[in-house]
Motif scaffolding. Structure first.
Motif, mmCIF file in Angstrom:
data_model
loop_
_atom_site.group_PDB
_atom_site.id
_atom_site.type_symbol
_atom_site.label_atom_id
_atom_site.label_comp_id
_atom_site.label_asym_id
_atom_site.label_seq_id
_atom_site.Cartn_x
_atom_site.Cartn_y
_atom_site.Cartn_z
ATOM 1 N N LYS A 88 29.517 38.359 90.197
ATOM 2 C CA LYS A 88 28.407 37.400 90.261
ATOM 3 C C LYS A 88 28.898 36.082 90.826
ATOM 4 N N TYR A 89 30.068 35.685 90.389
ATOM 5 C CA TYR A 89 30.641 34.437 90.894
ATOM 6 C C TYR A 89 30.890 34.543 92.384
ATOM 7 N N LYS A 90 31.467 35.655 92.809
ATOM 8 C CA LYS A 90 31.801 35.827 94.223
ATOM 9 C C LYS A 90 30.538 35.713 95.078
ATOM 10 N N ALA A 91 29.464 36.366 94.639
ATOM 11 C CA ALA A 91 28.230 36.376 95.427
ATOM 12 C C ALA A 91 27.584 34.992 95.461
ATOM 13 N N THR A 92 27.620 34.284 94.324
ATOM 14 C CA THR A 92 26.911 33.000 94.260
ATOM 15 C C THR A 92 27.816 31.814 94.580
ATOM 16 N N GLN A 93 29.125 32.024 94.461
ATOM 17 C CA GLN A 93 30.102 30.942 94.621
ATOM 18 C C GLN A 93 29.787 29.774 93.678
ATOM 19 N N ASP A 94 29.190 30.118 92.537
ATOM 20 C CA ASP A 94 28.865 29.089 91.550
ATOM 21 C C ASP A 94 29.826 29.256 90.369
ATOM 22 N N LYS A 95 30.623 28.226 90.126
ATOM 23 C CA LYS A 95 31.672 28.398 89.126
ATOM 24 C C LYS A 95 31.141 28.484 87.699
ATOM 25 N N LYS A 96 29.841 28.261 87.532
ATOM 26 C CA LYS A 96 29.282 28.407 86.187
ATOM 27 C C LYS A 96 29.466 29.837 85.670
ATOM 28 N N TRP A 97 29.529 30.798 86.597
ATOM 29 C CA TRP A 97 29.729 32.186 86.158
ATOM 30 C C TRP A 97 31.107 32.390 85.566
ATOM 31 N N LEU A 98 32.067 31.643 86.070
ATOM 32 C CA LEU A 98 33.422 31.741 85.509
ATOM 33 C C LEU A 98 33.441 31.142 84.111
ATOM 34 N N GLN A 99 32.780 29.967 83.993
ATOM 35 C CA GLN A 99 32.705 29.313 82.695
ATOM 36 C C GLN A 99 31.954 30.203 81.711
ATOM 37 N N ARG A 100 30.855 30.786 82.195
ATOM 38 C CA ARG A 100 30.060 31.635 81.292
ATOM 39 C C ARG A 100 30.858 32.858 80.861
ATOM 40 N N CYS A 101 31.676 33.358 81.785
ATOM 41 C CA CYS A 101 32.514 34.516 81.435
ATOM 42 C C CYS A 101 33.403 34.154 80.241
ATOM 43 N N LEU A 102 34.035 32.985 80.321
ATOM 44 C CA LEU A 102 34.930 32.576 79.237
ATOM 45 C C LEU A 102 34.162 32.269 77.960
ATOM 46 N N ASP A 103 32.951 31.719 78.109
ATOM 47 C CA ASP A 103 32.175 31.357 76.923
ATOM 48 C C ASP A 103 31.531 32.565 76.263
ATOM 49 N N GLU A 104 31.003 33.464 77.097
ATOM 50 C CA GLU A 104 30.180 34.539 76.545
ATOM 51 C C GLU A 104 30.967 35.778 76.157
ATOM 52 N N MET A 105 32.101 35.976 76.836
ATOM 53 C CA MET A 105 32.874 37.191 76.547
ATOM 54 C C MET A 105 33.866 36.876 75.429
ATOM 55 N N GLN A 106 33.551 37.304 74.214
ATOM 56 C CA GLN A 106 34.455 36.987 73.106
ATOM 57 C C GLN A 106 35.254 38.212 72.690
ATOM 58 N N CYS A 107 35.867 38.858 73.673
ATOM 59 C CA CYS A 107 36.638 40.064 73.337
ATOM 60 C C CYS A 107 37.893 39.674 72.553
ATOM 61 N N GLY A 108 38.276 40.540 71.634
ATOM 62 C CA GLY A 108 39.462 40.285 70.805
ATOM 63 C C GLY A 108 40.738 40.134 71.620
ATOM 64 N N CYS A 109 40.748 40.675 72.836
ATOM 65 C CA CYS A 109 41.989 40.645 73.610
ATOM 66 C C CYS A 109 42.297 39.252 74.154
ATOM 67 N N ARG A 110 41.343 38.329 74.056
ATOM 68 C CA ARG A 110 41.637 36.952 74.480
ATOM 69 C C ARG A 110 42.776 36.371 73.658
ATOM 70 N N ALA A 111 42.830 36.748 72.367
ATOM 71 C CA ALA A 111 43.901 36.247 71.499
ATOM 72 C C ALA A 111 45.246 36.770 71.983
ATOM 73 N N GLU A 112 45.286 38.036 72.356
ATOM 74 C CA GLU A 112 46.544 38.600 72.845
ATOM 75 C C GLU A 112 46.962 37.901 74.144
ATOM 76 N N TRP A 113 45.965 37.640 75.000
ATOM 77 C CA TRP A 113 46.262 36.940 76.255
ATOM 78 C C TRP A 113 46.824 35.544 75.985
ATOM 79 N N ARG A 114 46.197 34.837 75.044
ATOM 80 C CA ARG A 114 46.687 33.489 74.730
ATOM 81 C C ARG A 114 48.094 33.543 74.125
ATOM 82 N N LEU A 115 48.312 34.553 73.262
ATOM 83 C CA LEU A 115 49.644 34.713 72.677
ATOM 84 C C LEU A 115 50.678 35.004 73.774
ATOM 85 N N THR A 116 50.282 35.853 74.723
ATOM 86 C CA THR A 116 51.168 36.182 75.845
ATOM 87 C C THR A 116 51.554 34.920 76.613
#
Lengths: 579, 391
Positions: free
Chosen positions: B350-378
């Motif tokens: 969606k971001y690529k098609a619209t080139q609107d960075k709000k989609w990137l922000q929304r991805c980080l805000d809306e996607m609350q997968c548990g693996c974010r913690a592992e990524w941050r720990l990494t």
């Protein structure tokens, strides 16, 4: 149990390094941590990370882990942090490919030298710590524990559990990441404590064999290292007073077991004058002679009147064959196996290899097999045509014992007159020669026993030189020859088992510390009889407590427990070197 | 029968005159200050296993050709992709980049101008009026040792001046190492097609990443220079950046990609952040098989695009910034935990098609997968633990 002492603090091996992250605080039992910059909260030793080559961080202090440059993927990199700590870079990565790991790890462990504790970063969890410690890893870090926790995995020494299962097993409400981190750390502490205990009691191998069956890769790694005999053997004592459980197929390749079999094949001399090879079953109880079955068989052998002419050799797994003269020797006196009466292919191969070697060097006129049919069938192709099999039912059944007695009586007729007293006396010396050949090789055995004399009763048989000086004695607890200064001088003359020290005279009845040792002959192992020399002067003898590499590298700890020391000469300083 | 098949099963390696400075006055392709000799040696050894070195097949057959969705001037469009079988990238033939598996699709044998034009003609039969045509080789289209100048011109002319009943595409894209981008190489191509675009592998703005991770063979400064040349000739520039080449921790990759986006953006109308994926017969592949390489997390891509875009826009960037994730969600491609990969990829599209960075922000805000913690720990563990495994 190795230690690392730095800045007034001591770290035991095996230990756990705690990375300082925002995810968890170090529990109080942690004694090493790694972080950035200065820390006011770290209790124990603290390593300072120098960051990565891409992003080096400003790190100062004595214990900085510098960033490593990139290199070819095939090259193992080992970082020497200080005199007592080395890091096997990317150990966790290497370990995921057991085949590549073996070479890379041996390279790292060798580069580290025995004097340094080795940290294997990103490697290990409670289910496989024992394996890595057995291979010589000293320090782990908590990163795999923390990562598992963020993935919702609870780690136990019995393998991983899901957070749900773990919570249910503990009768607790669902576990969050913090609870998992706490659990995984506690799991690690407990397993490391068990490993400490196993090292103290000399039972680490048994713990390793219990743990590895959780993962194919762990089994693969142990098997690959068991094939690297020299590597593991260097760290394996030649003697210890602990039972050696040989419960699994992999036990067949334990380093001490393979070392015993190799010495039996390559170094061991059969007692001359033993005309009849008697192959006997092993017994659950060790040494065999203390078992009920062997006592029953011994009565028959004694009554035959030709026992000094018999070479009694026990058929067993995993050692293959154990001659009577070696039954008090480790590991023959300590191994413990499940007995099913069934031979696996590998066990068959092992016992056949040993038997072929024995038949090649023994000068036997007759062979008697007093072991079950299944065993006889395995050995039959190697044995001479006229072999006698005397055990048709059970080795201690009345019929079979009588059959054995009858066969020995027949053989006595064939062998002609035997002077029981002379034969027994000669045989006693021959048995010491065989024992010495196993222990020191054929050349030293010849030197020690030629024209000598043996006196006393098993297990206390003394060995005397032709001039009457005592060379040594066997003892109940070690089984092998314990040497006097005169006996040790023979080894020194042959250039064997020497521990070289600087010009001082070790104090009587003390220990020789590693700091006083310059070097040692390469094949010196823990438990070996060694001769302590300065140049070519014998200064003492005793039992090695380290292997040759460790003696040369270590700055602390006992290298040799001394049994005898030379009389001090006027010009040589008498020293008690302590750590 | 051509020369290559006559060579039978013999292992092929070919001369690389471009590297040896025999390529003419301005063709300084490799800067040895940006070569890690040990890595280059390993890359060279690994490339011994390339199947085409034993059998390059028919030299008049192209590698692949397909039609796909793309974006041009902010509008969705169709694109025809043609991959020609050339002798190979000059740099890859000598060892080359640690992550690049394109050498697997090179002939490792001399391919003549006629053969290249035949390949193109065969592939171009599939042309069905796409607005964009991408002519890719597994190297540089304007390397005269790879695609001879007359072949370059014949191919571009054929695209630019089609038969009267067919429509020419709006734009033709090709790729090149910056070293080949000079007035001498671009001038003869002028006017052959309506618009030209060149894709340049910039990878990183960091010298050490270029030398000790990618083994790129040229410094970042080559890129602005080449971009300047392109501007003079009216050729638009697309920059390819590499996210997490080997030996970088996840934390390093995030910093490196963000910085590189900011550095590269002023010189390109389009910046494409390519997550490293594990291709056969590469140093990355060897590292991966050893358990010491994990492709970047999708979270890293999203975060780097967001931070990079934000900073670049503040500096006046008006072009496109995207990331096409190859093998997304797979172990050999950029991936998260397996549960959220598809959704995160959706946000990236969606971001690529619209080139609107709000989609990137929304991805980080809306996607609350548990693996974010592992990524941050990494990200936190990377600089602390001396290991690559999973970090």
């Amino acid at each position: 149990v190795a230690q690392w002492q730095s800045h007034g603090k001591t770290v035991q091996s095996p230990g756990l390094i705690f990375p300082e992250t925002s995810f968890a605080q170090a529990p109080p039992w942690i004694d090493v941590s790694v972080g950035h910059g200065e820390s006011t909260t770290a209790r124990g030793l603290r390593l300072v990370s120098g960051g990565t080559w891409f992003h080096p961080t400003d790190a100062s202090g004595p214990l900085v882990i510098p960033p490593l440059p990139t290199g070819p993927t095939t090259k193992a990199q080992t970082l020497l942090v200080d005199d007592e700590l080395a890091v096997f870079h990317d150990a966790g990565g290497w370990a995921s490919n057991p085949k590549h790991f073996v070479r890379a790890y041996m390279d790292a462990r060798t580069t580290a030298t025995p004097g340094r504790l080795l940290w294997a970063p990103a490697l290990g969890d409670p289910a496989d710590y024992a394996l890595w410690v057995y291979l010589g890893v000293d320090l782990f870090d908590a990163s795999p524990l923390l990562v598992a926790a963020t993935r919702g995995i609870a780690l136990t020494s019995d393998g991983p559990l899901s957070a749900e299962d773990a919570a249910r097993l503990h009768g607790e409400p669902p576990w969050d990441t913090a609870r998992l981190i706490q659990f995984n750390l506690e799991s690690a502490r407990l397993e490391l404590a068990r490993i400490h205990q196993a090292i103290r009691t000399g039972t680490l191998r048994a713990l390793v064999e219990r743990r590895i069956y959780l993962r194919p890769a762990s089994v693969e790694i142990l098997r690959r290292f068991d094939r690297e005999h020299r590597f593991l053997e260097a760290a394996t004592p030649r003697h210890r007073a602990v039972a050696l459980p040989a419960m699994t197929g992999d036990s067949l390749w334990m380093p001490e077991v393979e070392a015993f079999r190799r010495s039996f094949r390559d170094a061991y001399l059969t007692p001359r004058g033993a005309k009849v090879l008697v192959l006997l079953p092993c017994s659950q109880r060790k040494p065999y002679k203390t078992s009920r079955s062997h006592r029953a068989m011994a009565r028959v052998l004694d009554e035959s009147g030709i026992r000094p002419l018999l070479h009694e050799v026990m058929i067993t797994s995993p050692l293959g064959l154990v001659p009577r003269e070696l039954e008090d020797v480790y590991p023959a006196n300590q191994y413990d196996i499940p007995v099913t009466g069934h031979w696996t292919r590998d066990e068959e191969e092992v016992v056949k290899t040993q038997l072929a070697s024995l038949l090649e060097k023994g000068e036997y006129d007759h062979v008697v097999v007093h072991a079950g049919q299944a065993t006889f069938d395995v050995l039959r192709p190697l044995l001479p045509e006229h072999v006698r099999h005397t055990c048709l039912h059970h080795p201690t059944s009345r019929d079979d014992l009588e059959r054995l007695a009858a066969e020995l009586k027949r053989l006595k007729g064939e062998l002609g007159t035997v002077h029981p007293h002379h034969a027994a006396r000669d045989r006693k010396l021959e048995d010491l020669r065989s024992l010495a050949s196993y222990q020191f090789g054929p050349r030293a055995a010849e030197e020690l026993t030629h024209d000598g004399r043996a006196a006393g009763h098993v297990p206390y048989v003394k060995l005397f030189a032709p001039d009457g000086a005592q060379y040594g004695t066997t003892t109940a607890d070690r089984g092998v020859l314990s040497l006097t200064l005169e006996g040790a001088a023979v080894l020194a003359r042959l250039g064997m088992k020497r521990v070289f020290i600087q010009d001082f005279q070790p104090k009587k009845t003390s220990s020789l510390f590693a700091v006083g040792v310059d070097s040692a002959d390469a094949d010196v192992r823990i438990g070996d009889e060694v001769v302590v020399v300065h140049r070519d002067e014998v200064r003492g003898c005793g039992v090695a407590q380290m292997n040759a590499e460790e003696m040369a590298a270590a700055k602390r700890g006992v290298a040799v427990t001394l049994r005898h020391t030379a009389a001090p000469k006027a010009q040589v300083p008498v020293l008690e070197v302590t750590a | 029968m051509n020369a290559a098949s006559a060579a039978g099963t013999e292992l092929r390696s070919i001369d690389t005159p471009g590297l040896k400075g025999e390529g003419g006055a301005n063709q300084q392709v490799v800067d040895y200050a940006v070569v890690n000799r040990e890595l280059n040696q390993e890359a060279r050894e690994i490339r011994q296993k390339i199947a085409m070195r034993w059998d390059p097949g028919e030299l008049t057959s192209y590698i692949r050709c397909w039609s796909e969705e793309d974006v041009m001037d902010g509008q969705p469009c169709r694109a025809l992709v043609i991959i020609l079988k050339t002798r190979g990238c000059t740099w890859a033939l000598a060892g080359g980049c640690t992550m690049c598996g394109y050498a697997n699709e090179s002939a490792w044998a001399k391919v003549t101008a006629d053969e290249l034009v035949t390949q193109f003609e065969r592939a171009y039969r599939k042309y069905a009026g796409e607005e964009l045509v991408k002519i890719y080789t597994s190297g540089s289209f304007i390397d005269r040792f790879e695609v001879m100048p007359q072949a370059q011109q014949r191919i571009l002319a054929a695209i630019g001046k089609p038969a009267p009943d067919r429509k020419a595409p709006v734009k033709v894209a090709f790729e090149s190492l910056p070293g080949f981008i000079t007035d001498e190489t671009l001038a003869p191509l002028a006017g052959l097609c309506e618009r030209l675009e060149v894709g340049i592998g910039v990878e990183s703005a960091n010298f050490r990443v270029l030398r000790d991770s990618v083994n790129k063979g040229h410094a970042f400064e080559e890129f602005p220079r080449a971009a300047e040349v392109c501007k003079r000739h009216g050729v638009s520039v697309k920059a390819y950046l590499m996210c997490k080449p080997p030996f970088l921790k996840e934390s390093d990759a995030l910093v490196d990609s963000t910085r590189t986006i900011i550095e590269a953006a002023p010189h390109a109308y389009m910046v494409s952040l390519n997550p490293t994926n594990v291709q056969g017969n590469t140093v990355v592949d060897a590292l991966y098989k050893r358990g010491s390489y994990r492709p970047p997390w999708l979270w890293t891509i999203v975060q780097a695009l967001l931070d990079g875009r934000t900073a670049a826009e503040q500096a006046g960037f008006k072009g496109m910034l995207k990331s096409d994730v190859i093998a997304a969600g797979q172990d050999r491609g950029a991936h998260n935990c397996g549960k959220c990969d598809e959704n995160v990829s959706g946000y990236l599209k969606k971001y690529k098609a619209t080139q609107d960075k709000k989609w990137l922000q929304r991805c980080l805000d809306e996607m609350q997968c548990g693996c974010r913690a592992e990524w941050r720990l990494t990200l936190e563990l990377g600089p602390l633990i001396p290991a690559y495994a999973g970090l």
